[in-house]
Design an enzyme around this catalytic site. Structure first.
Site, PDB file in Angstrom:
ATOM      1  CE  LYS A   1      12.068  12.212 -32.169  1.00 52.91           C
ATOM      2  NZ  LYS A   1      11.345  13.056 -33.148  1.00 52.91           N
TER       3      LYS A   1
ATOM      4  CD  GLU B   1      10.049  -3.141 -35.138  1.00 49.19           C
ATOM      5  OE1 GLU B   1       9.347  -2.372 -35.823  1.00 49.19           O
ATOM      6  OE2 GLU B   1       9.579  -4.020 -34.417  1.00 49.19           O
TER       7      GLU B   1
ATOM      8  CB  CYS C   1      10.791  -0.548 -43.230  1.00 48.67           C
ATOM      9  SG  CYS C   1       9.403  -1.380 -42.435  1.00 48.67           S
TER      10      CYS C   1
ATOM     11  CD  GLU D   1      15.523   1.743 -46.135  1.00 50.69           C
ATOM     12  OE1 GLU D   1      16.167   2.438 -45.331  1.00 50.69           O
ATOM     13  OE2 GLU D   1      14.553   1.043 -45.810  1.00 50.69           O
TER      14      GLU D   1
HETATM   15  P1  NAP Z   1      15.190   8.324 -39.064  1.00 52.05           P
HETATM   16  O1  NAP Z   1      15.733   9.538 -39.690  1.00 52.05           O
HETATM   17  O2  NAP Z   1      16.127   7.335 -38.506  1.00 52.05           O
HETATM   18  O3  NAP Z   1      14.144   8.830 -37.971  1.00 52.05           O
HETATM   19  C1  NAP Z   1      13.361   7.958 -37.218  1.00 52.05           C
HETATM   20  C2  NAP Z   1      13.012   8.614 -35.894  1.00 52.05           C
HETATM   21  O4  NAP Z   1      14.209   8.817 -35.150  1.00 52.05           O
HETATM   22  C3  NAP Z   1      12.368   9.987 -36.046  1.00 52.05           C
HETATM   23  O5  NAP Z   1      11.425  10.183 -35.030  1.00 52.05           O
HETATM   24  C4  NAP Z   1      13.559  10.900 -35.849  1.00 52.05           C
HETATM   25  O6  NAP Z   1      13.171  12.182 -35.439  1.00 52.05           O
HETATM   26  C5  NAP Z   1      14.272  10.175 -34.745  1.00 52.05           C
HETATM   27  N1  NAP Z   1      15.658  10.560 -34.557  1.00 52.05           N
HETATM   28  C6  NAP Z   1      16.498  11.186 -35.429  1.00 52.05           C
HETATM   29  N2  NAP Z   1      17.709  11.371 -34.847  1.00 52.05           N
HETATM   30  C7  NAP Z   1      17.628  10.878 -33.585  1.00 52.05           C
HETATM   31  C8  NAP Z   1      18.541  10.787 -32.494  1.00 52.05           C
HETATM   32  N3  NAP Z   1      19.785  11.237 -32.573  1.00 52.05           N
HETATM   33  N4  NAP Z   1      18.096  10.215 -31.353  1.00 52.05           N
HETATM   34  C9  NAP Z   1      16.845   9.743 -31.242  1.00 52.05           C
HETATM   35  N5  NAP Z   1      15.935   9.808 -32.234  1.00 52.05           N
HETATM   36  C10 NAP Z   1      16.320  10.360 -33.408  1.00 52.05           C
HETATM   37  O7  NAP Z   1      14.305   7.502 -40.085  1.00 52.05           O
HETATM   38  P2  NAP Z   1      13.204   8.094 -41.043  1.00 52.05           P
HETATM   39  O8  NAP Z   1      13.875   8.649 -42.246  1.00 52.05           O
HETATM   40  O9  NAP Z   1      12.275   8.939 -40.282  1.00 52.05           O
HETATM   41  O10 NAP Z   1      12.418   6.774 -41.436  1.00 52.05           O
HETATM   42  C11 NAP Z   1      12.780   5.993 -42.517  1.00 52.05           C
HETATM   43  C12 NAP Z   1      13.611   4.815 -42.067  1.00 52.05           C
HETATM   44  O11 NAP Z   1      12.865   4.030 -41.151  1.00 52.05           O
HETATM   45  C13 NAP Z   1      13.930   3.904 -43.208  1.00 52.05           C
HETATM   46  O12 NAP Z   1      15.261   3.486 -43.108  1.00 52.05           O
HETATM   47  C14 NAP Z   1      12.993   2.733 -43.007  1.00 52.05           C
HETATM   48  O13 NAP Z   1      13.416   1.533 -43.557  1.00 52.05           O
HETATM   49  C15 NAP Z   1      12.895   2.667 -41.535  1.00 52.05           C
HETATM   50  N6  NAP Z   1      11.681   1.984 -41.107  1.00 52.05           N
HETATM   51  C16 NAP Z   1      11.821   0.737 -40.552  1.00 52.05           C
HETATM   52  C17 NAP Z   1      10.704   0.029 -40.161  1.00 52.05           C
HETATM   53  C18 NAP Z   1      10.849  -1.338 -39.547  1.00 52.05           C
HETATM   54  O14 NAP Z   1       9.919  -1.783 -38.906  1.00 52.05           O
HETATM   55  N7  NAP Z   1      11.964  -2.018 -39.714  1.00 52.05           N
HETATM   56  C19 NAP Z   1       9.440   0.587 -40.318  1.00 52.05           C
HETATM   57  C20 NAP Z   1       9.328   1.849 -40.878  1.00 52.05           C
HETATM   58  C21 NAP Z   1      10.473   2.540 -41.256  1.00 52.05           C
HETATM   59  P3  NAP Z   1      13.031  13.378 -36.507  1.00 52.05           P
HETATM   60  O15 NAP Z   1      12.310  12.817 -37.703  1.00 52.05           O
HETATM   61  O16 NAP Z   1      12.230  14.377 -35.784  1.00 52.05           O
HETATM   62  O17 NAP Z   1      14.413  13.818 -36.828  1.00 52.05           O
END
Ligand code: NAP
Ligand code: MG
Length: 500
Positions: free
Chosen positions: A180, A255, A288, A383
């Site tokens: 997804k 992650e 990240c 963050e």
């Molecule tokens: P996010 O809002 O947590 O979303 C990540 C993924 O989870 C998206 O595909 C999102 O779908 C999905 N999602 C949202 N709600 C969900 C639920 N209830 N159940 C299952 N999946 C769900 O994060 P983001 O804003 O897209 O990404 C930024 C974050 O990712 C930052 O905090 C960053 O630090 C972190 N990140 C971490 C790493 C690492 O390797 N540690 C790498 C890259 C990014 P939708 O977008 O369609 O809602």
């Protein structure tokens, strides 16, 4: 609703990919380019029923894929890598249109790495140990058994990079997958499905369901037939998924976010330290691993700040398709508002902007450097995920480490020092999944990757990925026939029970 859209001259299927077939949902969501607000397509808005179908397809395909010899699985993964190479320019152009990250880094760095991810995990699966331990009269044989369908959930900041980082080890391990992608960057996952099909991957081994996480996430992460969940994203979503996975005690790898420090000691090469700091504005800070907290020895702080301010102010912000652009747009109006909220509150709390400090036009948020920030200020603790760095000073090594580690995160840390002994001392004390000394963002797929504290659970990369995706089994076989059934013949250290 049309089944396809054309983005950067490339035809992209807007439907799901389930059991080898393209299927559409009744509803759609609109995918918009952050570059200029162009509508890129109306994408199938998945429902829990689509998730049910995708998990069923992954479950059906699992026995056949798990029984496929590793060498054949590896051959198919290499064929996917070849397909990525062949369509590299298209993937790069579509990804840039979709999430606004620089075209030149997609072409030169990211997409080659996507192909490499598939090749690496194909090779690594062939090299997995089948360890054997001999004890008195028995052998213990360790095998890495595929676990079942894996749920793979990825963010928008590096979509295909993260997707390949998850799909490749899951499939190499013998698991099938339901992927997804984020609703803000759905396109390259659809192209990956095309590439996988063209490579000859059997139907159902890789499934892609599009749609908002808030609407379909729970159906996926709480599904009883999902045997692994690999998630990259924010801490709040990670926490939510962990709770959802608890329903079936589904093993999960998280992650998550970070608030990583860059420590600049007085003995550092200042040019290098400034280079490392400027690098943190890459991808408009939506990384990240970004070292967004600059911690600088007060003796060199004035000179470091002078050089960094000049460099940051000179960064060219603009169209990410232009080769001379350094910083593109942020991904979405919601992300821009979030970033600006952090900056406004920081300024109101007494921070001073040395560079930037407010929004530009469209989704282009100027690189920002804030100082006069307290250690307990929101801007230091949370963050931002945008092009915003804070600068603090320290007086000695102890204070540097104390400030660096005073966070609930622990994804990465970067140390700039000219003293190897200090480098060793400081890295040993830092709480982080990765420490970089006089470098940044260097990765080797054999090495573990992940976060400490609230930056994540578990490690991926190398053998760790297989540890996660496999059910590791120990098979104990009698080798010496004693004539009677044997048990408890484990060689144990003296004084300890021989079983347990
Ligand atoms: P996010 O809002 O947590 O979303 C990540 C993924 O989870 C998206 O595909 C999102 O779908 C999905 N999602 C949202 N709600 C969900 C639920 N209830 N159940 C299952 N999946 C769900 O994060 P983001 O804003 O897209 O990404 C930024 C974050 O990712 C930052 O905090 C960053 O630090 C972190 N990140 C971490 C790493 C690492 O390797 N540690 C790498 C890259 C990014 P939708 O977008 O369609 O809602
Ligand atoms: Mg998009």
């Amino acid at each position: 609703m049309p089944d396809r859209t054309t983005v950067a001259g490339v035809a992209v299927d807007t439907r799901h990919f389930i059991g080898g077939e393209r299927t559409a949902s009744a509803g759609t969501f609109t995918d918009v380019s952050p570059i200029d607000g162009t509508v890129l397509g109306e994408i199938s808005r998945g429902t829990p029923e689509d998730i049910t179908a995708a998990v069923a397809a992954a479950k059906d395909a699992f026995p056949g894929w798990a029984a496929t010899p590793r060498a054949e699985r590896a051959r198919l993964l290499r064929a996917i890598a070849d397909g990525v190479d062949k369509r590299l320019e298209e993937l790069a152009a579509v990804e840039t249109a979709d999430n606004g990250a620089l075209l030149r880094s997609h072409r030169r760095g990211v997409m080659p790495r996507v192909a490499h991810n598939f090749r690496f995990f194909a090779e690594r699966s062939l090299a997995l140990d089948h360890e054997e331990f001999a004890t008195r009269g028995h052998t213990h044989h360790v095998s890495w058994d595929p676990a079942g369908p894996s749920a793979l959930i990825t963010p928008w900041n590096a979509p295909l990079m993260m997707e390949s980082w998850k799909v490749a080890p899951a499939l190499a391990a013998g698991n099938t997958a339901v992927l997804k992608p984020s609703e803000w960057s759905p396109l390259t996952a659809s192209l990956l499905a095309d590439i996988a099909a063209e490579a000859g991957l059997p139907a159902g081994v890789l499934n892609v369901v599009q749609g908002p996480g808030s609407e379909i996430g729970d159906a996926l992460t709480s599904h009883p037939d999902i045997r692994r969940i690999s998630f990259t994203g924010s801490v709040p979503t990670g926490r939510h998924i962990a709770a959802s996975a608890a329903a079936h005690l589904t093993p999960l790898s998280l992650e998550l976010g970070g608030k990583s420090p860059l420590l600049v000691f007085a003995d550092a090469d200042l040019d290098l330290a400034v280079d490392l700091a400027v690098e943190q504005y890459d991808n408009a800070g939506q990384v990240c691993l970004a070292a967004t907290r600059l911690l600088v020895d007060e003796r060199v702080a004035a000179e470091f700040t002078r050089r960094l301010t000049a460099r940051a102010a000179a960064l060219r912000q603009g169209d990410p398709r232009d080769d001379t652009t350094d910083v593109g747009p942020v991904v979405h109006p919601r992300q821009l508002a979030r970033i600006d909220g952090f900056v406004r509150r920081a300024l109101a709390a007494g921070a001073r902007a040395l560079v930037g400090g407010g929004p530009g036009t469209g989704l282009y948020y100027p690189p920002t450097l804030l100082t006069d920030v307290a250690q307990d200020a929101e801007i230091v603790r949370e963050e931002v995920f945008g092009p915003v760095l804070t600068l603090q000073t320290f007086t000695d090594e102890d204070e540097a480490v104390r400030l660096a580690d005073d966070t609930r995160f622990g994804l990465a840390a970067t140390v700039a020092t000219g003293d190897p002994e200090r480098a060793a001392r400081v890295s040993a004390r830092l709480v982080a999944g990765t420490v970089w000394v006089n470098c940044f963002y260097v990765r080797d797929l054999r090495a573990p990757f992940g976060g400490s504290r609230q930056s994540g659970i578990g490690r991926e990369g190398g053998t760790w990925s297989f540890d996660f995706h496999c059910d590791v089994k120990n098979t104990v076989t009698v080798t010496k026939n004693t004539g009677t059934a044997t048990r408890n013949t484990v060689t144990a250290p003296k004084g300890r029970p021989a079983h347990g």
